[in-house]
Design a protein around this motif. Structure first.
Motif, short mmCIF file in Angstrom:
data_model
loop_
_atom_site.label_atom_id
_atom_site.label_comp_id
_atom_site.label_asym_id
_atom_site.label_seq_id
_atom_site.Cartn_x
_atom_site.Cartn_y
_atom_site.Cartn_z
N SER A 1 0.79 -1.24 0.00
CA SER A 1 0.00 0.00 0.00
C SER A 1 0.82 1.28 0.00
N ARG B 1 2.72 2.76 2.20
CA ARG B 1 2.31 3.51 3.39
C ARG B 1 3.14 4.76 3.66
N ASP C 1 -3.33 -6.14 3.44
CA ASP C 1 -2.98 -5.32 4.60
C ASP C 1 -2.18 -6.10 5.64
N ASP D 1 4.58 -9.66 7.87
CA ASP D 1 5.18 -8.79 6.86
C ASP D 1 6.69 -8.96 6.76
#
Length: 199
Positions: free
Chosen positions: A13, A15, A75, A156
């Motif tokens: 994404s 971020r 996510d 992650d």
């Protein structure tokens, strides 16, 4: 090396980009995600992990011959993409190449160099691109025997846990300059990189 597909991880994404999608930044006249898919497609079949549609990245890849994997749980982090993409690797594949989509200086020649190392160093299980001074980076090729481990990763952390568990089975393939490790995660980093490109 057609039996080694390329898994292109492109579901993140961005971020740290302040609302800007780094994979849609223009590099060599096209969105970075399309450039990454093109260099991947030059060396083998491509499995690309993408966030749920609708998303601008789909339009950037329109018309390309890709196996698209949707990652509704993107996510969670990179390993959600790895799990879903590894599940699409053909059973006939001897290995799979993992490629991050956000490396703007990596080239298809770099990918070919890492692919060649699979044949040149058949005693290894992991073959990995590195900077010219030896810093480990991307792409990373995993032997078929390790794909089940990739398919069970969570969080992650990427595949680092698997690499650490097999350090004696890793071959580092030096690539030019910082090609294997240069990623740009902030608007400031992109601005500095573009400034250096012009100079």
């Amino acid at each position: 090396m057609e039996d080694i597909p390329v898994i292109l991880l492109a579901a993140g994404s961005s971020r740290r980009m302040g609302g800007v999608d780094k994979l849609m930044q223009i590099v060599d006249g096209q969105p970075l995600i399309r450039r990454s898919a093109e260099i991947a497609g030059a060396v083998g079949p491509v499995i690309v992990a993408l966030p749920p549609a609708p998303h601008p990245r789909y339009a950037a890849l329109r018309g390309m011959d890709l196996d698209v994997v949707f990652v509704p749980d993107a996510d969670e982090g990179m390993n959600a993409s790895l799990r879903r993409a590894v599940a699409q690797v053909p059973v006939s594949a001897r290995a799979a190449m993992i490629l991050l989509a956000d490396l703007p200086e990596l080239t298809s020649d770099d990918l070919r160099a890492v692919l060649r190392s699979v044949t040149e160093h058949p005693d290894k299980l992991i073959w990995r691109g590195a900077s010219s001074d030896g810093v480990p980076g991307h792409p990373v090729i995993f032997d078929r025997s390790l794909l089940a481990d990739l398919a069970h990763l969570t969080g992650d952390g990427g595949a680092q846990a698997i690499v650490r568990a097999h350090l004696d089975q890793v071959h580092l393939q030096p690539l030019p300059g910082q090609n294997a490790i240069l990623d740009l995660d902030t608007p400031q980093a992109w601005a500095e990189w573009r400034k250096n490109q012009k100079s």
